[in-house]
Design a protein around this motif. Structure first.
Motif, mmCIF file in Angstrom:
data_model
loop_
_atom_site.group_PDB
_atom_site.id
_atom_site.type_symbol
_atom_site.label_atom_id
_atom_site.label_comp_id
_atom_site.label_asym_id
_atom_site.label_seq_id
_atom_site.Cartn_x
_atom_site.Cartn_y
_atom_site.Cartn_z
ATOM 1 N N UNK A 1 0.861 -1.181 0.000
ATOM 2 C CA UNK A 1 0.000 0.000 0.000
ATOM 3 C C UNK A 1 0.891 1.222 0.000
ATOM 4 N N UNK A 2 2.044 1.107 -0.636
ATOM 5 C CA UNK A 2 3.001 2.206 -0.646
ATOM 6 C C UNK A 2 3.729 2.320 0.677
ATOM 7 N N UNK A 3 4.785 3.130 0.704
ATOM 8 C CA UNK A 3 5.550 3.419 1.916
ATOM 9 C C UNK A 3 6.000 2.150 2.639
ATOM 10 N N UNK A 4 6.437 1.145 1.879
ATOM 11 C CA UNK A 4 7.006 -0.082 2.446
ATOM 12 C C UNK A 4 6.087 -0.792 3.427
ATOM 13 N N UNK A 5 4.820 -0.696 3.199
ATOM 14 C CA UNK A 5 3.873 -1.304 4.127
ATOM 15 C C UNK A 5 2.939 -2.184 3.298
ATOM 16 N N UNK A 6 2.880 -3.470 3.631
ATOM 17 C CA UNK A 6 1.933 -4.314 2.902
ATOM 18 C C UNK A 6 1.028 -5.052 3.874
ATOM 19 N N UNK A 7 -0.155 -5.399 3.400
ATOM 20 C CA UNK A 7 -1.124 -6.044 4.262
ATOM 21 C C UNK A 7 -1.967 -7.012 3.437
ATOM 22 N N UNK A 8 -2.399 -8.094 4.077
ATOM 23 C CA UNK A 8 -3.272 -9.058 3.415
ATOM 24 C C UNK A 8 -4.659 -8.951 4.042
ATOM 25 N N UNK A 9 -5.393 -7.916 3.665
ATOM 26 C CA UNK A 9 -6.728 -7.727 4.225
ATOM 27 C C UNK A 9 -7.552 -6.867 3.276
ATOM 28 N N UNK A 10 -8.800 -7.313 3.036
ATOM 29 C CA UNK A 10 -9.687 -6.517 2.180
ATOM 30 C C UNK A 10 -10.163 -5.256 2.900
ATOM 31 N N UNK A 11 -10.119 -5.294 4.211
ATOM 32 C CA UNK A 11 -10.775 -4.263 5.020
ATOM 33 C C UNK A 11 -9.795 -3.260 5.623
ATOM 34 N N UNK A 12 -8.559 -3.215 5.071
ATOM 35 C CA UNK A 12 -7.527 -2.447 5.777
ATOM 36 C C UNK A 12 -7.881 -0.977 5.956
ATOM 37 N N UNK A 13 -8.685 -0.435 5.047
ATOM 38 C CA UNK A 13 -9.039 0.982 5.205
ATOM 39 C C UNK A 13 -9.852 1.195 6.475
ATOM 40 N N UNK A 14 -10.778 0.272 6.709
ATOM 41 C CA UNK A 14 -11.603 0.382 7.924
ATOM 42 C C UNK A 14 -10.763 0.211 9.184
ATOM 43 N N UNK A 15 -9.785 -0.742 9.107
ATOM 44 C CA UNK A 15 -8.921 -0.988 10.262
ATOM 45 C C UNK A 15 -8.150 0.278 10.607
ATOM 46 N N UNK A 16 -7.606 0.943 9.582
ATOM 47 C CA UNK A 16 -6.803 2.132 9.894
ATOM 48 C C UNK A 16 -7.694 3.262 10.399
ATOM 49 N N UNK A 17 -8.930 3.311 9.937
ATOM 50 C CA UNK A 17 -9.851 4.329 10.468
ATOM 51 C C UNK A 17 -10.106 4.100 11.952
ATOM 52 N N UNK A 18 -10.313 2.825 12.308
ATOM 53 C CA UNK A 18 -10.588 2.518 13.714
ATOM 54 C C UNK A 18 -9.409 2.893 14.597
ATOM 55 N N UNK A 19 -8.193 2.602 14.088
ATOM 56 C CA UNK A 19 -6.997 2.901 14.861
ATOM 57 C C UNK A 19 -6.895 4.414 15.078
ATOM 58 N N UNK A 20 -7.196 5.180 14.018
ATOM 59 C CA UNK A 20 -7.127 6.632 14.158
ATOM 60 C C UNK A 20 -8.179 7.135 15.148
ATOM 61 N N UNK A 21 -9.371 6.540 15.073
ATOM 62 C CA UNK A 21 -10.434 6.940 15.988
ATOM 63 C C UNK A 21 -10.012 6.680 17.435
ATOM 64 N N UNK A 22 -9.313 5.550 17.651
ATOM 65 C CA UNK A 22 -8.874 5.214 19.003
ATOM 66 C C UNK A 22 -7.840 6.214 19.500
ATOM 67 N N UNK A 23 -7.039 6.728 18.559
ATOM 68 C CA UNK A 23 -5.999 7.686 18.930
ATOM 69 C C UNK A 23 -6.583 9.058 19.272
ATOM 70 N N UNK A 24 -7.660 9.428 18.573
ATOM 71 C CA UNK A 24 -8.200 10.769 18.709
ATOM 72 C C UNK A 24 -8.870 10.994 20.071
#
Lengths: 344, 334
Positions: free
Chosen positions: A321-344
């Motif tokens: 997904x660019x920037x030397x980061x790869x993932x095997x998940x269809x839902x990665x966008x949602x996962x990163x949103x949740x992580x950001x929400x947890x941080x906020x």
């Protein structure tokens, strides 16, 4: 680590694993322990393979050096090793070439530091045997090299060299193994759970030592561990393994602060820290799948809060997904949103 | 403490080893209140497991008293002792070796129920076992009841061990490294299950672990005791111990622990010890046993005089000559 250096090291891949599979025969059927793993190891980097028991991390580590036990086989894959412009497939090496590859190119330190030694041989004999097997026999030079290495790993050379393994503590044995691993100046050091059986203060010594040795001697380090904090502490890059596959691979900061795979996110949420604020933890429901009888689709979907119809049918592949980061998940966008929400 | 359920009074445990005496536990005093949760942490060989066994009545200490509900355990009548042993249960570290491999879960759990009269017959036992399996989260119970240990995962086995401890309605559970052999993702649900037992059934816990991060999470509302070479060197309500460690050893431990957070762990201030070697229990250093490794030891004091427990702040005790001083330094930097 400064960005420039990261860019530089990126071009120097010394090990490239391509679509590697490892299977074991068992009375219940074929255990698919490693299923199509691909990754690169760069020069002078530290790569952590993180996963729980049964994730295939140790099997993968063993397969990298062709030490898969007899009940196992490698039906597919390539392990390309490079040194000084030369390159070859480790899986294609004959017995003699493999013997040279071990220790001279890639040394390994196993999990149980007591069992790794021959109990009736002195430490010196272990060094002598290893050196002789690789054609270096000058006793004087070898002794000096061993003494030098003991000092590097903060051991008293005089006390250690003529000792039997049982006379040393767990932490000392672990350090002797490190010294032994470095004897022939390998390009890669492979460690299986390097600090697991050690006490906190000893563990700290070994961690600091590994970091310093890697910087001073310039080898590449791969370690296999279930311990996230060890990866946070030592690694430049982290690969999360689940059910025989790398499900996420990225820079250590991306993995810990911007995880994209629900399993990585779950692991991070499950591990407490000592210092820092008291935060709520959450466990991952369910347990890992049976490697003999794997479910269809994504192997994590049964435990995943993000899973939908597609996850149950199709297995996602590791994708960049660019920037030397790869993932095997269809839902990665949602996962990163949740992580950001947890941080906020 | 008046409402103490278990008290250790100056307990010392020596083992004979090749004609010498090994002092595994050295003058430990500890009082645990009903419904409280206390955690013992320390490195291997510090005596935490031995202390746990003494609390559970599995070992008779060489010196000192173990008091259960106000009565000296080792001066009890057989009937009273039986009652005590039933009320205090222990969950061992290794779920692979602590369950009988040739017994089904039903057999393992029904034996103590029937033996101690918590069930009159097999039918009652079965009903009770279903209930217990629900409590420890092995649901649906019918799926587990006739299984053998080898058919279960490590986490499930550990739940069976907890269910077995619960068969006799204990009021006190000693959990010795009960979750350290279980994977991270499952560990937490086990811990939450144990916390639930405390809240719903009022079970008192002595939790023994080498993992301070886990201790912090599990006993945030309780106390943590730190052991070193058989001694309880510091004990305090958890938040104060984590935030203001007073003993040099506790400070060293906290600073040495790697954290699962790259920025946090790489920027942690480290305390350098003077020596990496743990002294032998056969030949303990004079004075404070930590002085050969302590970074701020005072010559003439720490290597000569054994420190006495000092109450640094309310309920926070440290066995260290420099405890108040380090507390003052911390307060100054805050």
């Amino acid at each position: 680590m400064p960005r420039e250096r990261e860019q530089l090291t990126k071009s120097c891949e010394i090990l490239s694993v391509e679509d590697l599979w490892v299977e074991y025969r068992s009375p219940r059927g074929t255990v698919k322990a490693v299923r199509g793993v691909s990754f690169d190891l760069h020069k002078e980097e530290t790569l952590a393979l993180i996963g729980e028991s049964g994730s295939g991390k140790t099997t993968l580590g063993m397969a990298l050096i062709r030490m898969t036990p007899k009940s196992g086989s490698v039906p597919r894959g390539r392990i390309i090793y490079r040194r000084d412009g030369e390159m070859y497939d480790v899986l294609g090496l004959d017995k003699e070439a493999l013997r040279k590859f071990h220790w001279q190119e890639c040394a390994m330190v196993f999990q149980s530091s007591l069992n790794a030694f021959n109990p009736v041989l002195r430490i010196w004999d272990h060094f002598h045997d290893t050196a002789r097997a690789h054609g270096r026999v000058s006793q004087q030079a070898l002794r000096e090299r061993a003494m030098h290495l003991f000092k590097l790993v903060q051991l008293d050379p005089e006390r250690v060299i003529d000792a039997f393994p049982h006379e040393l503590s767990g932490g000392m044995r672990q350090r002797v193994l490190l010294a032994l691993g470095l004897l022939l100046d390998p390009q890669i050091l492979l460690l299986d759970e390097p600090t697991t059986a050690l006490d906190i203060l000893t563990q700290r010594t070994v961690i600091d030592l590994l970091r310093r040795l890697r910087e001073e001697l310039g080898f590449s380090l791969i370690f296999v561990s279930h311990d996230l904090s060890l990866a946070a502490e030592l690694a430049n890059r982290v690969a999360t393994m689940y059910a025989g596959k790398i499900v996420e691979l990225g820079d250590v900061h991306d993995i810990f602060y911007r995880p994209r795979h629900p399993y990585t996110l779950g692991l991070i949420k499950a591990v407490p820290t000592v210092t820092g604020a008291f935060r709520e933890l959450a466990s991952i429901p369910g347990s890992p799948p049976d490697l003999v009888d794997l479910p269809s689709g994504c192997k994590f979907q049964e435990r995943c809060p993000f899973a939908d119809e597609r996850c149950r049918k199709e297995e996602p592949e590791l994708e960049g997904m660019g920037a030397n980061h790869s993932v095997a998940c269809f839902k990665w966008r949602q996962v990163s949103l949740e992580k950001e929400a947890a941080h906020a | 403490m008046s409402n103490a359920i278990v008290q250790l009074e100056h307990v010392t445990q020596r083992f004979a080893w090749r004609g010498k005496a090994v002092q595994a536990v050295n003058d430990v005093s500890l009082s645990i209140a009903e419904g409280e949760i206390v955690c013992l942490v320390g490195e291997s060989g510090c005596g935490k497991t031995t202390t746990g066994k003494i609390v559970a009545g599995l070992l008779k200490p060489t010196e000192g008293r173990v008091v259960f509900e106000g009565k000296d355990v080792w001066a009890m009548s057989p009937e009273e002792f039986k009652h005590y042993r039933r009320a205090v249960q222990i969950v061992h570290q290794d779920p692979y070796s602590s369950l009988n491999p040739v017994r089904t879960i039903y057999k393992t759990l029904s034996a103590p129920l029937l033996r101690h009269g918590f069930a009159r017959d097999n039918r009652e036992a079965l009903a009770k076992i279903r209930e217990l399996l629900e409590i420890v989260g092995l649901t649906p119970p019918a799926e587990f009841i006739n299984k053998y240990p080898h058919q279960l995962s490590g986490g499930q086995r550990q739940r069976v061990s907890v269910a077995r401890a619960l068969t006799v309605n204990p009021r006190f559970i000693v959990a010795d490294e009960a979750v350290s052999m279980v994977d991270v993702s499952i560990r937490l649900s086990l811990l939450n299950m144990l916390t639930g037992l405390k809240e719903q059934m009022g079970v008192t816990f002595l939790f023994i672990t080498h993992d301070l991060a886990l201790a912090k999470y599990f006993v945030w509302e309780g106390r943590i005791g730190v052991m070193y070479l058989g001694q309880l060197v510091e004990i305090s309500p958890t938040p104060d111990l984590i935030e203001h460690p007073s003993h040099q050893y506790t400070q060293a431990l906290l600073s040495a622990i790697p954290e699962a957070d790259p920025n946090l762990t790489r920027n942690k201030e480290r305390i350098k010890l003077r020596s990496l070697d743990v002294p032998s229990l056969l030949n303990l250093p004079a004075g404070c046993t930590f002085h050969p490794r302590c970074p701020s030891y005072k010559e003439g004091l720490c290597d000569r005089v054994a420190p006495a427990p000092l109450e640094v702040t309310k309920e926070h005790f440290a066995v260290c000559h420099l405890a108040t001083q380090s507390r003052a330094v911390q307060a100054g930097t805050m």
